[in-house]
Design an enzyme around this catalytic site. Structure first.
Site, PDB file in Angstrom:
ATOM      1  CB  CYS A 111     -57.446 -81.154  26.037  1.00 19.90           C
ATOM      2  SG  CYS A 111     -57.907 -79.459  26.410  1.00 19.90           S
ATOM      3  CG  HIS A 234     -56.400 -81.337  21.914  1.00 14.29           C
ATOM      4  ND1 HIS A 234     -57.727 -80.968  21.873  1.00 14.29           N
ATOM      5  CD2 HIS A 234     -55.782 -80.481  22.767  1.00 14.29           C
ATOM      6  CE1 HIS A 234     -57.896 -79.934  22.677  1.00 14.29           C
ATOM      7  NE2 HIS A 234     -56.740 -79.620  23.230  1.00 14.29           N
ATOM      8  CG  ASN A 264     -58.403 -76.282  23.220  1.00 15.55           C
ATOM      9  OD1 ASN A 264     -59.119 -77.283  23.208  1.00 15.55           O
ATOM     10  ND2 ASN A 264     -57.342 -76.166  24.001  1.00 15.55           N
TER      11      ASN A 264
HETATM   12  N1  COA Z   1     -53.456 -60.787  22.441  1.00 14.25           N
HETATM   13  C1  COA Z   1     -52.335 -60.029  22.434  1.00 14.25           C
HETATM   14  N2  COA Z   1     -51.288 -60.268  23.248  1.00 14.25           N
HETATM   15  C2  COA Z   1     -51.393 -61.306  24.079  1.00 14.25           C
HETATM   16  C3  COA Z   1     -52.533 -62.121  24.137  1.00 14.25           C
HETATM   17  C4  COA Z   1     -53.595 -61.812  23.266  1.00 14.25           C
HETATM   18  N3  COA Z   1     -54.727 -62.549  23.231  1.00 14.25           N
HETATM   19  N4  COA Z   1     -52.333 -63.077  25.077  1.00 14.25           N
HETATM   20  C5  COA Z   1     -51.117 -62.876  25.588  1.00 14.25           C
HETATM   21  N5  COA Z   1     -50.532 -61.796  24.997  1.00 14.25           N
HETATM   22  C6  COA Z   1     -49.220 -61.228  25.235  1.00 14.25           C
HETATM   23  C7  COA Z   1     -48.676 -61.569  26.606  1.00 14.25           C
HETATM   24  O1  COA Z   1     -49.172 -60.658  27.569  1.00 14.25           O
HETATM   25  C8  COA Z   1     -47.179 -61.426  26.382  1.00 14.25           C
HETATM   26  O2  COA Z   1     -46.861 -60.053  26.444  1.00 14.25           O
HETATM   27  P1  COA Z   1     -45.477 -59.584  27.126  1.00 14.25           P
HETATM   28  O3  COA Z   1     -44.391 -60.216  26.307  1.00 14.25           O
HETATM   29  O4  COA Z   1     -45.565 -58.095  27.008  1.00 14.25           O
HETATM   30  O5  COA Z   1     -45.516 -60.105  28.523  1.00 14.25           O
HETATM   31  C9  COA Z   1     -46.978 -61.880  24.938  1.00 14.25           C
HETATM   32  O6  COA Z   1     -48.284 -61.834  24.326  1.00 14.25           O
HETATM   33  C10 COA Z   1     -46.439 -63.282  24.816  1.00 14.25           C
HETATM   34  O7  COA Z   1     -47.169 -64.166  25.658  1.00 14.25           O
HETATM   35  P2  COA Z   1     -46.855 -65.693  25.711  1.00 14.25           P
HETATM   36  O8  COA Z   1     -47.801 -66.351  26.674  1.00 14.25           O
HETATM   37  O9  COA Z   1     -45.395 -65.914  25.946  1.00 14.25           O
HETATM   38  O10 COA Z   1     -47.213 -66.120  24.207  1.00 14.25           O
HETATM   39  P3  COA Z   1     -47.060 -67.505  23.499  1.00 14.25           P
HETATM   40  O11 COA Z   1     -46.316 -67.346  22.254  1.00 14.25           O
HETATM   41  O12 COA Z   1     -46.608 -68.594  24.447  1.00 14.25           O
HETATM   42  O13 COA Z   1     -48.564 -67.851  23.086  1.00 14.25           O
HETATM   43  C11 COA Z   1     -50.351 -69.270  23.829  1.00 14.25           C
HETATM   44  C12 COA Z   1     -49.550 -67.989  24.080  1.00 14.25           C
HETATM   45  C13 COA Z   1     -51.337 -69.453  24.948  1.00 14.25           C
HETATM   46  C14 COA Z   1     -51.076 -69.105  22.520  1.00 14.25           C
HETATM   47  C15 COA Z   1     -49.399 -70.476  23.742  1.00 14.25           C
HETATM   48  O14 COA Z   1     -48.489 -70.447  24.808  1.00 14.25           O
HETATM   49  C16 COA Z   1     -50.124 -71.800  23.776  1.00 14.25           C
HETATM   50  O15 COA Z   1     -50.822 -72.163  22.859  1.00 14.25           O
HETATM   51  N6  COA Z   1     -49.919 -72.593  24.840  1.00 14.25           N
HETATM   52  C17 COA Z   1     -50.403 -73.936  24.947  1.00 14.25           C
HETATM   53  C18 COA Z   1     -51.889 -74.027  24.929  1.00 14.25           C
HETATM   54  C19 COA Z   1     -52.252 -75.456  25.154  1.00 14.25           C
HETATM   55  O16 COA Z   1     -51.765 -76.334  24.481  1.00 14.25           O
HETATM   56  N7  COA Z   1     -53.064 -75.713  26.139  1.00 14.25           N
HETATM   57  C20 COA Z   1     -53.149 -77.036  26.677  1.00 14.25           C
HETATM   58  C21 COA Z   1     -53.888 -77.963  25.935  1.00 14.25           C
HETATM   59  S1  COA Z   1     -55.577 -77.727  26.208  1.00 14.25           S
END
Ligand code: COA
Length: 307
Positions: A111, A234, A264
């Site tokens: 990215c 980004h 993204n």
């Molecule tokens: N729909 C519903 N629930 C979902 C889901 C979806 N699409 N994806 C994950 N979940 C659930 C998980 O299973 C988890 O459930 P649990 O608590 O029962 O285990 C819960 O949601 C929380 O998951 P978590 O991964 O802790 O959520 P989060 O608040 O961290 O959000 C992202 C997830 C991916 C959106 C976030 O972590 C993120 O944006 N990360 C960085 C992405 C990024 O910058 N990438 C690199 C640059 S390219």
């Protein structure tokens, strides 16, 4: 000579996939995706569309807006993690599509790829090697997604953005900063042609790293955060973008946000956002713009420029 952006371009596939559409594919909800990411929809390419075909459309748009001819381009750099094939490079396929006779190569920094490409192009221009560099970020992430993994498939989209960076006497790129740290490679990678991400851990490192990057960029130039007119980040997650805006004491209306509509698009996200804000008149001549990105590797970087 300085490096100045003289044209921007963008291309998004016509097909739109909304969060509601995704509800029928995986166990997710529109509310969850919007609350955790800010994403409402993403563009997905048709089977015949490739990274190079999207890059070609964005490049034609950028060269037209730069008001130069294809022949004036003397270097092509494509930032992509989703090349059409291992080789030839997407840049060479693009070069042939545009009938340009110039050196062409790909850059892979996930990215952060577009920031790396801008930094390379800036150095080619400052040393007098190149005069007009076509820099493209183009991605077809729909190919890399596991459409049964709700934790990743809701986050990404396809598209391409491009700029023409030219040798000019007036100020353009003020400084660029690129970094990498391979020790985190297992938090976000592609195995068996599918993305795997420990989202929560990536999120924390991204917010901390981008905060330090803002300090580094301003300190290098003896500038204050009040000197920044626009942040073009980004577009991975609206919560990460808001944290970066807060760090700069910028209101969200000084931040170009496309993640709600594009999701993204990896290396394409910054040039797509830049193109949108230039074309709709938000970004104006002489304003100071901060571009910043974070991605797999980990890689991260910024470009500070006067538009
Ligand atoms: N729909 C519903 N629930 C979902 C889901 C979806 N699409 N994806 C994950 N979940 C659930 C998980 O299973 C988890 O459930 P649990 O608590 O029962 O285990 C819960 O949601 C929380 O998951 P978590 O991964 O802790 O959520 P989060 O608040 O961290 O959000 C992202 C997830 C991916 C959106 C976030 O972590 C993120 O944006 N990360 C960085 C992405 C990024 O910058 N990438 C690199 C640059 S390219």
């Amino acid at each position: 000579m300085n490096s100045k952006i003289i044209g921007t371009g963008g291309y998004l596939p016509a097909k739109v996939l909304t969060n509601k559409d995704l509800e029928t594919i995986v166990d997710t909800t529109d509310d969850w995706i919007i609350e955790r990411t800010g994403i409402q929809q993403r563009h997905i390419s048709e089977p015949g569309e490739t990274t190079s075909s999207m890059a070609t459309k964005a490049s034609i748009d950028a060269i037209k807006s730069a008001n130069i001819n294809n022949d004036d381009i003397d270097l092509i750099i494509v930032a992509t993690t989703t090349p059409d094939m291992v080789f030839p490079s997407t840049a060479c396929i693009l070069q042939n599509n545009l009938k340009i006779k110039a050196p062409a190569f790909d850059v892979q920094a996930a990215c952060t790829g577009f920031i790396y490409a801008m930094s390379i192009a800036d150095n080619y221009i400052r040393t007098g090697t190149s005069k007009n560099v076509l820099i493209v970020g183009a991605e077809k992430y729909s190919n890399l997604l596991d459409w049964s993994d709700r934790s990743t498939c809701v986050l990404f989209g396809d598209g391409a953005g491009a700029v023409v960076l030219s040798a000019k006497p007036e100020e353009g790129i003020i400084s660029s900063h690129i970094h990498a740290d391979g020790q985190y490679n297992d938090l976000l990678d592609v195995k068996n042609e599918q993305i795997r991400m420990k989202g929560n851990e990536v999120f924390k490192v991204a917010v901390n790293t981008l905060s330090k990057l803002v300090d580094e960029t301003l300190e290098k130039n003896n500038m204050d955060k009040s000197d920044i007119d626009w942040l073009v980040p980004h577009q991975a997650n609206l919560r990460i973008i808001k944290a970066a805006a807060k760090k700069l004491s910028l209101s969200l209306d000084q931040v170009v946000v496309t993640v709600d509509r594009h999701a993204n698009t990896s290396a394409a996200s910054i040039p797509l956002a830049l193109n949108e804000a230039v074309k709709d008149g938000r970004i104006k001549d002489d304003q100071v713009i901060l571009l910043e990105a974070f991605g797999s590797g980990f890689t991260w970087g910024s470009v500070l420029l006067r538009y």
